[in-house]
Scaffold this active site. Structure first.
Site, mmCIF file in Angstrom:
data_model
loop_
_atom_site.group_PDB
_atom_site.id
_atom_site.type_symbol
_atom_site.label_atom_id
_atom_site.label_comp_id
_atom_site.label_asym_id
_atom_site.label_seq_id
_atom_site.Cartn_x
_atom_site.Cartn_y
_atom_site.Cartn_z
ATOM 1 N N LYS A 13 23.379 1.972 -82.368
ATOM 2 C CA LYS A 13 22.685 2.955 -83.221
ATOM 3 C C LYS A 13 21.769 3.850 -82.376
ATOM 4 O O LYS A 13 21.804 5.075 -82.500
ATOM 5 C CB LYS A 13 21.845 2.238 -84.303
ATOM 6 C CG LYS A 13 22.651 1.313 -85.198
ATOM 7 C CD LYS A 13 21.779 0.647 -86.236
ATOM 8 C CE LYS A 13 20.753 -0.306 -85.683
ATOM 9 N NZ LYS A 13 21.312 -1.514 -85.004
ATOM 10 N N ARG A 88 16.926 -1.316 -94.084
ATOM 11 C CA ARG A 88 17.341 -2.597 -93.534
ATOM 12 C C ARG A 88 17.661 -3.606 -94.633
ATOM 13 O O ARG A 88 18.101 -4.709 -94.364
ATOM 14 C CB ARG A 88 16.137 -3.078 -92.757
ATOM 15 C CG ARG A 88 16.333 -3.918 -91.564
ATOM 16 C CD ARG A 88 17.097 -3.251 -90.488
ATOM 17 N NE ARG A 88 16.992 -3.983 -89.265
ATOM 18 C CZ ARG A 88 16.756 -3.442 -88.091
ATOM 19 N NH1 ARG A 88 16.621 -2.145 -87.972
ATOM 20 N NH2 ARG A 88 16.687 -4.186 -87.036
ATOM 21 N N ARG A 123 21.386 -5.078 -71.926
ATOM 22 C CA ARG A 123 20.640 -3.857 -72.274
ATOM 23 C C ARG A 123 19.364 -3.738 -71.443
ATOM 24 O O ARG A 123 18.631 -4.690 -71.260
ATOM 25 C CB ARG A 123 20.253 -3.870 -73.749
ATOM 26 C CG ARG A 123 19.249 -2.759 -74.051
ATOM 27 C CD ARG A 123 19.085 -2.420 -75.466
ATOM 28 N NE ARG A 123 18.715 -3.532 -76.316
ATOM 29 C CZ ARG A 123 18.609 -3.426 -77.631
ATOM 30 N NH1 ARG A 123 18.870 -2.287 -78.213
ATOM 31 N NH2 ARG A 123 18.284 -4.459 -78.356
ATOM 32 N N ARG A 156 14.219 -6.118 -73.513
ATOM 33 C CA ARG A 156 13.451 -6.371 -74.746
ATOM 34 C C ARG A 156 13.292 -7.860 -74.989
ATOM 35 O O ARG A 156 14.240 -8.625 -74.802
ATOM 36 C CB ARG A 156 14.162 -5.707 -75.929
ATOM 37 C CG ARG A 156 13.488 -4.410 -76.337
ATOM 38 C CD ARG A 156 14.293 -3.616 -77.293
ATOM 39 N NE ARG A 156 14.615 -4.308 -78.538
ATOM 40 C CZ ARG A 156 15.256 -3.727 -79.540
ATOM 41 N NH1 ARG A 156 15.621 -2.474 -79.451
ATOM 42 N NH2 ARG A 156 15.538 -4.400 -80.640
ATOM 43 N N ARG A 167 19.046 -12.493 -85.362
ATOM 44 C CA ARG A 167 19.060 -11.096 -85.837
ATOM 45 C C ARG A 167 20.410 -10.768 -86.487
ATOM 46 O O ARG A 167 20.465 -10.021 -87.466
ATOM 47 C CB ARG A 167 18.769 -10.146 -84.669
ATOM 48 C CG ARG A 167 17.306 -10.207 -84.240
ATOM 49 C CD ARG A 167 17.083 -9.581 -82.873
ATOM 50 N NE ARG A 167 17.395 -8.170 -82.830
ATOM 51 C CZ ARG A 167 17.595 -7.488 -81.699
ATOM 52 N NH1 ARG A 167 17.510 -8.095 -80.537
ATOM 53 N NH2 ARG A 167 17.862 -6.206 -81.747
HETATM 54 P P1 AP5 Z 1 21.756 0.166 -78.640
HETATM 55 O O1 AP5 Z 1 22.145 1.573 -78.800
HETATM 56 O O2 AP5 Z 1 20.399 -0.141 -78.130
HETATM 57 O O3 AP5 Z 1 22.031 -0.634 -79.992
HETATM 58 P P2 AP5 Z 1 21.234 -0.634 -81.366
HETATM 59 O O4 AP5 Z 1 22.237 -0.706 -82.455
HETATM 60 O O5 AP5 Z 1 20.244 0.490 -81.408
HETATM 61 O O6 AP5 Z 1 20.502 -2.034 -81.207
HETATM 62 P P3 AP5 Z 1 19.029 -2.504 -81.566
HETATM 63 O O7 AP5 Z 1 18.852 -3.848 -80.927
HETATM 64 O O8 AP5 Z 1 18.001 -1.475 -81.199
HETATM 65 O O9 AP5 Z 1 19.133 -2.649 -83.066
HETATM 66 P P4 AP5 Z 1 18.253 -3.441 -84.018
HETATM 67 O O10 AP5 Z 1 18.619 -2.822 -85.302
HETATM 68 O O11 AP5 Z 1 18.405 -4.916 -83.959
HETATM 69 O O12 AP5 Z 1 16.775 -3.217 -83.441
HETATM 70 P P5 AP5 Z 1 15.576 -2.293 -83.936
HETATM 71 O O13 AP5 Z 1 14.916 -1.758 -82.747
HETATM 72 O O14 AP5 Z 1 16.002 -1.384 -85.014
HETATM 73 O O15 AP5 Z 1 22.859 -0.534 -77.695
HETATM 74 C C1 AP5 Z 1 22.710 -1.882 -77.270
HETATM 75 C C2 AP5 Z 1 23.241 -2.021 -75.824
HETATM 76 O O16 AP5 Z 1 24.654 -1.802 -75.842
HETATM 77 C C3 AP5 Z 1 22.659 -0.971 -74.848
HETATM 78 O O17 AP5 Z 1 22.531 -1.573 -73.586
HETATM 79 C C4 AP5 Z 1 23.727 0.137 -74.804
HETATM 80 O O18 AP5 Z 1 23.756 0.817 -73.547
HETATM 81 C C5 AP5 Z 1 25.016 -0.661 -75.034
HETATM 82 N N1 AP5 Z 1 26.016 0.085 -75.806
HETATM 83 C C6 AP5 Z 1 25.804 0.895 -76.880
HETATM 84 N N2 AP5 Z 1 26.970 1.379 -77.353
HETATM 85 C C7 AP5 Z 1 27.949 0.832 -76.572
HETATM 86 C C8 AP5 Z 1 29.380 0.951 -76.542
HETATM 87 N N3 AP5 Z 1 30.043 1.716 -77.432
HETATM 88 N N4 AP5 Z 1 30.061 0.249 -75.610
HETATM 89 C C9 AP5 Z 1 29.401 -0.531 -74.701
HETATM 90 N N5 AP5 Z 1 28.065 -0.680 -74.652
HETATM 91 C C10 AP5 Z 1 27.341 0.004 -75.585
HETATM 92 O O19 AP5 Z 1 14.640 -3.384 -84.632
HETATM 93 C C11 AP5 Z 1 13.933 -4.356 -83.891
HETATM 94 C C12 AP5 Z 1 13.065 -5.188 -84.840
HETATM 95 O O20 AP5 Z 1 12.123 -4.331 -85.510
HETATM 96 C C13 AP5 Z 1 13.823 -5.878 -85.985
HETATM 97 O O21 AP5 Z 1 14.367 -7.124 -85.587
HETATM 98 C C14 AP5 Z 1 12.705 -6.032 -87.031
HETATM 99 O O22 AP5 Z 1 11.836 -7.090 -86.701
HETATM 100 C C15 AP5 Z 1 11.934 -4.725 -86.878
HETATM 101 N N6 AP5 Z 1 12.413 -3.641 -87.760
HETATM 102 C C16 AP5 Z 1 12.969 -2.453 -87.371
HETATM 103 N N7 AP5 Z 1 13.271 -1.694 -88.436
HETATM 104 C C17 AP5 Z 1 12.912 -2.425 -89.532
HETATM 105 C C18 AP5 Z 1 13.000 -2.174 -90.926
HETATM 106 N N8 AP5 Z 1 13.532 -1.036 -91.419
HETATM 107 N N9 AP5 Z 1 12.532 -3.148 -91.778
HETATM 108 C C19 AP5 Z 1 12.005 -4.288 -91.301
HETATM 109 N N10 AP5 Z 1 11.899 -4.591 -89.982
HETATM 110 C C20 AP5 Z 1 12.354 -3.656 -89.109
#
Ligand code: AP5
Length: 211
Positions: A13, A88, A123, A156, A167
């Site tokens: 994402k 979410r 990552r 991270r 997760r």
């Molecule tokens: P990346 O692009 O970083 O993936 P992502 O989907 O953004 O993963 P996140 O871990 O950021 O998602 P998340 O939803 O768990 O975390 P968030 O920060 O929102 O890619 C991942 C890796 O793969 C990278 O190294 C990239 O280079 C590689 N990659 C990407 N695409 C690829 C491809 N096609 N092929 C190969 N490699 C690839 O949330 C973190 C925490 O915040 C949550 O756990 C929660 O506690 C809190 N939180 C956030 N939002 C909310 C909400 N709305 N409500 C409640 N709690 C929330």
């Protein structure tokens, strides 16, 4: 244009949101980044959030919705935005229309759980500018150093395999139903997120340019 990117942790994402944001001139709003800024600044709120986020659980809806409502008022959101990590759960999805009105599309980036642990353990992100890398799939030119700003690359704290498994469970039980919610509105675009990064972004850009 108002977009939501949805998908399991590590689906890509953040990676795709950065590419689309540049291409279409849209603001990229990651609720994960907004919450991590609070933790990094050690605000009273940040201290409360730290343990929830490190465990891989969800932060309460009212806290995240308030941060989102504030962020959306910024100037860079006037031409539209990409929401990454919000909504979410169904309750956040129901509340979202009150904050942003109607969405143009919800992009569901599909990746099997089996691929995710490897993606997350590789990552690296820049502590300075937030640029995203992967040691195998998208490596920086110099190990541990950001290509864009020269900042130090970090891992991270919630990317440890046990936390990633939790997760993924949270994603399947609480976030996947959001896709059904938007399917009923007929605005979901499905994308195969297991393809290489540039193939996913090419496909996605072409689909969105047709809107
Ligand atoms: P990346 O692009 O970083 O993936 P992502 O989907 O953004 O993963 P996140 O871990 O950021 O998602 P998340 O939803 O768990 O975390 P968030 O920060 O929102 O890619 C991942 C890796 O793969 C990278 O190294 C990239 O280079 C590689 N990659 C990407 N695409 C690829 C491809 N096609 N092929 C190969 N490699 C690839 O949330 C973190 C925490 O915040 C949550 O756990 C929660 O506690 C809190 N939180 C956030 N939002 C909310 C909400 N709305 N409500 C409640 N709690 C929330």
């Amino acid at each position: 244009m108002k977009l939501v990117l949805i998908g399991c942790p590590g689906a890509g994402k953040g990676t795709q949101a950065k590419i689309l944001s540049k291409h279409f001139g849209l603001a990229h709003i990651s609720t994960g980044d907004l919450l991590r800024e609070q933790v990094k600044s050690e605000t009273p709120l940040g201290l409360k959030l730290k343990s929830i986020m490190e465990s891989g659980g969800l932060v309460s809806d009212d806290i995240v919705s308030e941060l989102l409502s504030q962020r959306i008022k910024a100037d860079d959101c006037k031409n539209g935005y990409i929401l990454d990590g919000y909504p979410r759960n169904v309750s956040q999805a129901e509340g979202l229309s009150a904050i942003v009105g109607e969405l143009d599309r919800v992009v569901d980036i599909e990746v099997a759980d089996e691929l995710i642990i490897e993606r997350m353990s590789g990552r690296r992100s820049c502590g300075g500018c937030g640029a995203m890398y992967h040691v195998k799939y998208n490596p920086p030119k110099a190990e541990g150093i950001c290509d864009s700003c020269g900042g130090k690359l970090i891992t991270r704290s919630d990317d440890a395999p046990e936390t990633v498994k939790h997760r993924l469970d949270v994603y399947h039980s609480q976030t996947a139903p959001v896709i059904d919610y938007y399917n009923k509105k007929g605005i979901v675009l499905k994308i195969d997120g297991s393809k290489p990064i540039d193939e996913v972004s090419k496909e996605l850009t072409e689909l969105l340019e047709k809107l």
